[in-house]
Write an enzyme that holds these catalytic residues in place. Structure first.
Site, PDB file in Angstrom:
ATOM      1  N   CYS A 133       0.812  -1.223   0.000  1.00 44.76           N
ATOM      2  CA  CYS A 133       0.000   0.000   0.000  1.00 44.76           C
ATOM      3  C   CYS A 133       0.852   1.282   0.000  1.00 44.76           C
ATOM      4  O   CYS A 133       0.589   2.217  -0.749  1.00 44.76           O
ATOM      5  CB  CYS A 133      -0.973   0.000   1.176  1.00 44.76           C
ATOM      6  SG  CYS A 133      -0.259  -0.623   2.708  1.00 44.76           S
ATOM      7  N   LYS A 217      10.121  -3.898   1.491  1.00 47.56           N
ATOM      8  CA  LYS A 217       9.131  -3.988   0.406  1.00 47.56           C
ATOM      9  C   LYS A 217       9.131  -2.682  -0.384  1.00 47.56           C
ATOM     10  O   LYS A 217       9.161  -2.676  -1.609  1.00 47.56           O
ATOM     11  CB  LYS A 217       7.723  -4.214   0.979  1.00 47.56           C
ATOM     12  CG  LYS A 217       7.441  -5.615   1.466  1.00 47.56           C
ATOM     13  CD  LYS A 217       6.022  -5.670   2.053  1.00 47.56           C
ATOM     14  CE  LYS A 217       5.896  -6.786   3.055  1.00 47.56           C
ATOM     15  NZ  LYS A 217       4.655  -6.712   3.841  1.00 47.56           N
ATOM     16  N   HIS A 246      -2.657   6.486   4.634  1.00 48.38           N
ATOM     17  CA  HIS A 246      -1.215   6.465   4.887  1.00 48.38           C
ATOM     18  C   HIS A 246      -0.619   7.802   4.432  1.00 48.38           C
ATOM     19  O   HIS A 246      -0.945   8.299   3.347  1.00 48.38           O
ATOM     20  CB  HIS A 246      -0.526   5.331   4.107  1.00 48.38           C
ATOM     21  CG  HIS A 246      -0.747   3.971   4.697  1.00 48.38           C
ATOM     22  ND1 HIS A 246      -1.393   3.753   5.886  1.00 48.38           N
ATOM     23  CD2 HIS A 246      -0.368   2.741   4.243  1.00 48.38           C
ATOM     24  CE1 HIS A 246      -1.421   2.461   6.155  1.00 48.38           C
ATOM     25  NE2 HIS A 246      -0.814   1.819   5.167  1.00 48.38           N
TER      26      HIS A 246
HETATM   27  N1  LIG Z   1      -5.229  -3.326   4.817  1.00 48.89           N
HETATM   28  C1  LIG Z   1      -4.415  -2.812   3.884  1.00 48.89           C
HETATM   29  O1  LIG Z   1      -4.151  -1.590   3.796  1.00 48.89           O
HETATM   30  C2  LIG Z   1      -3.772  -3.704   2.895  1.00 48.89           C
HETATM   31  C3  LIG Z   1      -3.170  -3.115   1.826  1.00 48.89           C
HETATM   32  C4  LIG Z   1      -2.560  -3.920   0.892  1.00 48.89           C
HETATM   33  C5  LIG Z   1      -2.590  -5.283   1.055  1.00 48.89           C
HETATM   34  N2  LIG Z   1      -3.198  -5.846   2.130  1.00 48.89           N
HETATM   35  C6  LIG Z   1      -3.178  -7.306   2.228  1.00 48.89           C
HETATM   36  O2  LIG Z   1      -4.499  -7.822   2.020  1.00 48.89           O
HETATM   37  C7  LIG Z   1      -4.675  -8.986   2.815  1.00 48.89           C
HETATM   38  C8  LIG Z   1      -5.899  -8.833   3.712  1.00 48.89           C
HETATM   39  O3  LIG Z   1      -5.788  -7.689   4.508  1.00 48.89           O
HETATM   40  P1  LIG Z   1      -7.011  -7.095   5.330  1.00 48.89           P
HETATM   41  O4  LIG Z   1      -6.505  -5.836   5.892  1.00 48.89           O
HETATM   42  O5  LIG Z   1      -8.280  -7.060   4.519  1.00 48.89           O
HETATM   43  O6  LIG Z   1      -7.174  -8.230   6.494  1.00 48.89           O
HETATM   44  P2  LIG Z   1      -8.416  -8.561   7.434  1.00 48.89           P
HETATM   45  O7  LIG Z   1      -9.297  -7.400   7.609  1.00 48.89           O
HETATM   46  O8  LIG Z   1      -7.834  -9.194   8.646  1.00 48.89           O
HETATM   47  O9  LIG Z   1      -9.248  -9.691   6.618  1.00 48.89           O
HETATM   48  C9  LIG Z   1      -8.772 -10.984   6.371  1.00 48.89           C
HETATM   49  C10 LIG Z   1      -9.735 -11.724   5.454  1.00 48.89           C
HETATM   50  O10 LIG Z   1      -9.175 -13.011   5.143  1.00 48.89           O
HETATM   51  C11 LIG Z   1     -10.158 -13.999   5.375  1.00 48.89           C
HETATM   52  N3  LIG Z   1      -9.565 -15.314   5.688  1.00 48.89           N
HETATM   53  C12 LIG Z   1      -8.815 -15.656   6.761  1.00 48.89           C
HETATM   54  N4  LIG Z   1      -8.489 -16.975   6.712  1.00 48.89           N
HETATM   55  C13 LIG Z   1      -9.058 -17.455   5.577  1.00 48.89           C
HETATM   56  C14 LIG Z   1      -9.100 -18.732   4.982  1.00 48.89           C
HETATM   57  N5  LIG Z   1      -8.502 -19.802   5.538  1.00 48.89           N
HETATM   58  N6  LIG Z   1      -9.779 -18.891   3.810  1.00 48.89           N
HETATM   59  C15 LIG Z   1     -10.409 -17.834   3.233  1.00 48.89           C
HETATM   60  N7  LIG Z   1     -10.407 -16.582   3.764  1.00 48.89           N
HETATM   61  C16 LIG Z   1      -9.739 -16.401   4.921  1.00 48.89           C
HETATM   62  C17 LIG Z   1     -10.972 -13.468   6.542  1.00 48.89           C
HETATM   63  O11 LIG Z   1     -12.216 -14.141   6.629  1.00 48.89           O
HETATM   64  P3  LIG Z   1     -13.005 -14.266   8.062  1.00 48.89           P
HETATM   65  O12 LIG Z   1     -13.734 -12.979   8.259  1.00 48.89           O
HETATM   66  O13 LIG Z   1     -13.922 -15.432   7.837  1.00 48.89           O
HETATM   67  O14 LIG Z   1     -11.955 -14.524   9.119  1.00 48.89           O
HETATM   68  C18 LIG Z   1     -11.113 -12.015   6.078  1.00 48.89           C
HETATM   69  O15 LIG Z   1     -12.097 -11.915   5.065  1.00 48.89           O
HETATM   70  C19 LIG Z   1      -3.334  -9.180   3.551  1.00 48.89           C
HETATM   71  O16 LIG Z   1      -2.524 -10.042   2.748  1.00 48.89           O
HETATM   72  C20 LIG Z   1      -2.744  -7.805   3.580  1.00 48.89           C
HETATM   73  O17 LIG Z   1      -1.354  -7.818   3.709  1.00 48.89           O
HETATM   74  C21 LIG Z   1      -3.816  -5.087   3.048  1.00 48.89           C
END
Ligand SMILES: NC(=O)c1ccc[n+]([C@@H]2O[C@H](COP(=O)([O-])OP(=O)(O)OC[C@H]3O[C@@H](n4cnc5c(N)ncnc54)[C@H](OP(=O)(O)O)[C@@H]3O)[C@@H](O)[C@H]2O)c1
Length: 340
Positions: A133, A217, A246
């Protein structure tokens, strides 16, 4: 020509990034004929509402991507590592938000406004990586400077909100802030230390280099996206007690000595960028950028001692341009969907 109706998968559909994907698909009126949302076992039995319809949340299993055009992955690196290549094998483009594949030499790491041209050669389903990000917003600021003046070095200090660490992190900031105001201490779960009213100068793990992996990164992804191996990049990443958006203080050293007007005009027409011109006291704060698409650049001024180094403040919504919006723009390019 009729617009292609897309069949889309969304892994991590209930998360911070996944929820934003749903919002942006709606806002940009992406033509969707089928949606398969995936989450963990924890979400079994729940469903996701999209365009007047309820879609049951599914768990991942062999063959679950067959028939889809593209699958967005935002459920963490360990899920992407196994399931994103499977999506490609099953005939879909996999657009991955994790860091797992970003630096793989055969995988494109795309910011559409900067190196989207790389997608033109992709005629078959492939895995495409969405950058970090903090890197994405920096790229939108640097690419026009690189094109017009040439870039020599970049230094960046980040001020990253907790939404970058997911839904639980946002809840932790809220509860820890309240606890602090009530003279109570709570055990940190997401962060290594209490985040309420605190700055944490280490995001992710510490590497042998002394940089954190978040900083590594930014360094390596920037060079790959800008296609400039000799670009010197240094980053210092800090988590701040802010909910979303950010912010970055950037020092960009260009190859030419120019006037401020030239510097601003290079950024003004750049896609996805909004630049504050005029006085150097003009800027966008992270709260003002919340829920919006552009990368905002403000407080532009020259370095005291180096004619060719420029300082500026760069802010974006990390869940939108830093994750979901960038992923959707990648899909728009692959499937030739015209959008704003
Ligand atoms: N937040 C950011 O700014 C950002 C930016 C760039 C990239 N990312 C990346 O995007 C990804 C997710 O980030 P986030 O911030 O959205 O995290 P988050 O809010 O913690 O959400 C995680 C998601 O993954 C799902 N999940 C967990 N275990 C799973 C499984 N075994 N099978 C299928 N789905 C599963 C969860 O489902 P449940 O609700 O059922 O647990 C939830 O929908 C990460 O790799 C992060 O590094 C995030």
């Amino acid at each position: 020509m009729a617009v292609k109706q897309l069949k889309l998968g969304l892994v991590g559909a209930t998360g911070m990034v996944g929820s934003e994907f749903i919002k942006i698909l709606q806002e940009r009126q992406i033509p969707v004929s089928e949606l398969r949302p995936f989450a963990s076992e924890k979400s079994a039995g729940k469903s996701l509402h999209f365009r007047g319809q309820d879609y049951p949340l599914q768990t991942l299993k062999e063959g679950c991507f067959v028939g889809l055009d593209a699958v967005f992955f935002s459920a963490g690196g360990s899920i992407s590592k196994i399931w994103a290549p499977k999506a490609v094998q099953e005939g879909a483009y996999a657009i991955d938000n994790s860091s797992t594949f970003r630096m793989h030499p055969e995988i494109d790491l795309i910011v559409p406004e900067v190196n989207g041209d790389l997608l033109e050669k992709r005629k078959e389903p492939a895995l495409i990586a969405n950058p970090n990000c903090s890197t994405i917003q920096l790229m939108l600021a640097l690419a026009p400077l690189q094109k017009k003046f040439g870039l020599k070095s970049v230094r960046v200090a980040t001020y990253q909100s907790v939404s970058g660490a997911g839904i639980e992190a946002v809840e932790e900031l809220k509860s820890h802030t309240l606890a602090y105001l009530n003279n109570k201490e709570m055990e940190p779960r997401v962060f290594r230390e209490n985040i309420g009213f605190n700055n944490l100068p280490l995001i992710g793990d510490l590497e042998d280099s002394g940089y954190s992996n978040e900083e590594e990164k930014m360094i390596h992804e920037s060079r790959k996206i800008l296609r400039q191996e000799d670009l010197k990049v240094s980053a210092f990443c800090v988590r701040t007690p802010t909910i979303n958006g950010h912010s970055e203080a950037v020092w960009a050293e260009i190859n030419k000595s120019i006037e401020k007007e030239e510097f601003l005009s290079a950024l003004k027409g750049a896609p996805g960028v909004k630049v504050h011109d005029g006085r150097s006291d003009s800027y966008t704060s992270n709260r003002k950028c919340d829920g919006t698409d552009p990368v905002y650049i403000g407080r532009v001024h020259r370095d005291y001692y180096d004619q060719k180094t420029w300082l500026f403040w760069c802010v974006a919504d990390n869940i939108r341009k830093g994750a979901a919006l960038n992923g959707i723009q990648i899909a728009e390019m692959i499937f030739d969907i015209n959008n704003k």
